[in-house]
Design a protein around this motif. Structure first.
Motif, mmCIF file in Angstrom:
data_model
loop_
_atom_site.group_PDB
_atom_site.id
_atom_site.type_symbol
_atom_site.label_atom_id
_atom_site.label_comp_id
_atom_site.label_asym_id
_atom_site.label_seq_id
_atom_site.Cartn_x
_atom_site.Cartn_y
_atom_site.Cartn_z
ATOM 1 N N THR A 5 0.839 -1.195 0.000
ATOM 2 C CA THR A 5 0.000 0.000 0.000
ATOM 3 C C THR A 5 0.877 1.249 0.000
ATOM 4 O O THR A 5 2.056 1.190 0.323
ATOM 5 N N LYS A 6 0.260 2.354 -0.389
ATOM 6 C CA LYS A 6 0.940 3.650 -0.394
ATOM 7 C C LYS A 6 0.038 4.683 0.261
ATOM 8 O O LYS A 6 -1.157 4.451 0.424
ATOM 9 N N LEU A 7 0.631 5.836 0.568
ATOM 10 C CA LEU A 7 -0.118 6.957 1.132
ATOM 11 C C LEU A 7 -0.172 8.102 0.125
ATOM 12 O O LEU A 7 0.780 8.334 -0.621
ATOM 13 N N ALA A 8 -1.283 8.810 0.129
ATOM 14 C CA ALA A 8 -1.444 10.053 -0.617
ATOM 15 C C ALA A 8 -2.070 11.053 0.348
ATOM 16 O O ALA A 8 -2.975 10.690 1.110
ATOM 17 N N THR A 9 -1.595 12.283 0.337
ATOM 18 C CA THR A 9 -2.109 13.294 1.261
ATOM 19 C C THR A 9 -2.474 14.554 0.484
ATOM 20 O O THR A 9 -1.648 15.088 -0.263
ATOM 21 N N PHE A 10 -3.723 14.994 0.673
ATOM 22 C CA PHE A 10 -4.253 16.149 -0.050
ATOM 23 C C PHE A 10 -4.974 17.092 0.906
ATOM 24 O O PHE A 10 -5.746 16.653 1.754
ATOM 25 N N ALA A 11 -4.735 18.385 0.724
ATOM 26 C CA ALA A 11 -5.485 19.414 1.439
ATOM 27 C C ALA A 11 -6.390 20.086 0.413
ATOM 28 O O ALA A 11 -5.905 20.599 -0.600
ATOM 29 N N GLY A 12 -7.689 20.073 0.689
ATOM 30 C CA GLY A 12 -8.643 20.640 -0.259
ATOM 31 C C GLY A 12 -9.695 21.482 0.407
ATOM 32 O O GLY A 12 -10.861 21.432 0.039
ATOM 33 N N GLY A 13 -9.288 22.240 1.413
ATOM 34 C CA GLY A 13 -10.275 22.989 2.182
ATOM 35 C C GLY A 13 -10.850 22.073 3.247
ATOM 36 O O GLY A 13 -10.152 21.217 3.773
ATOM 37 N N CYS A 14 -12.116 22.220 3.542
ATOM 38 C CA CYS A 14 -12.756 21.423 4.585
ATOM 39 C C CYS A 14 -12.580 19.932 4.323
ATOM 40 O O CYS A 14 -12.994 19.419 3.285
ATOM 41 N N PHE A 15 -11.994 19.234 5.266
ATOM 42 C CA PHE A 15 -11.745 17.805 5.045
ATOM 43 C C PHE A 15 -13.018 16.980 4.988
ATOM 44 O O PHE A 15 -13.010 15.897 4.409
ATOM 45 N N TRP A 16 -14.103 17.460 5.543
ATOM 46 C CA TRP A 16 -15.368 16.719 5.448
ATOM 47 C C TRP A 16 -15.737 16.466 3.989
ATOM 48 O O TRP A 16 -16.259 15.420 3.639
#
Length: 176
Positions: A5-16
């Motif tokens: 498995t791998k990780l991906a991390t994204f910030a896109g404003g409200c995490f909800w």
């Protein structure tokens, strides 16, 4: 995290608003709402929202690369945000709601840069893409009430997604 498995991390404003779209992709094993990008250890929601920690709201996705490509994750990410807004996302303003792609290795960095370039050239936006591509930092899991919020408080989440302007923006630019 298992070896395959791998990780991906994204910030896109409200995490909800970022969990549901990724959840639909085959090969996604888990999605965690949290905070990253800053230097304060174990920040709380209140601290992050004060815009003094350097952290942004983000999602960290564990996925199986044999089933799901990083390119597909990037495509999904770009279609959830306004990548031309450097002050936040939709009704959510301030540092903690800014967008970012946090890469976990050189391959992710290269793929993210290529997808950003392509979106800038071919995408539907008239303004430049300002979403930064940054090295991953420590990711802190958000409080439990934020995890799977879109399921726990479905009505509130749907009203928020529509009222914030995100839903209309996605329909206008991507027709989804």
């Amino acid at each position: 995290m298992a070896e395959q498995t791998k990780l991906a991390t994204f910030a896109g404003g409200c995490f909800w608003c970022m969990v549901g779209p990724f959840e639909e992709l085959e090969g996604v094993l888990s999605i965690t709402s949290g905070y990253t990008g800053g230097d304060i250890q174990n920040p709380t929601y209140e601290e992050v929202c004060s815009n003094t920690t350097g952290h942004v709201e983000a999602v960290q996705i564990e996925y199986n690369p044999a089933q799901l490509s990083y390119q597909e994750l990037l495509k999904t990410f770009w279609r959830q945000i306004d990548p031309t807004d450097k002050e936040g996302q939709f009704n959510d303003r301030g540092e903690s709601y800014k967008t970012a792609i946090f890469y976990h290795d050189e391959s992710q960095k290269e793929e993210a840069e290529k997808s950003k370039e392509q979106l800038d050239k071919e995408g539907p936006f008239n303004e430049p893409i300002v979403t930064p591509i940054l090295p991953a930092k420590t990711f802190y899991r958000a409080e439990e009430y934020h995890q799977d919020y879109h399921k726990k408080k479905r009505f509130h989440y749907l009203m928020y997604r529509k009222g914030s302007g995100r839903e209309g923006f996605i329909k206008e630019y991507w027709g989804e």
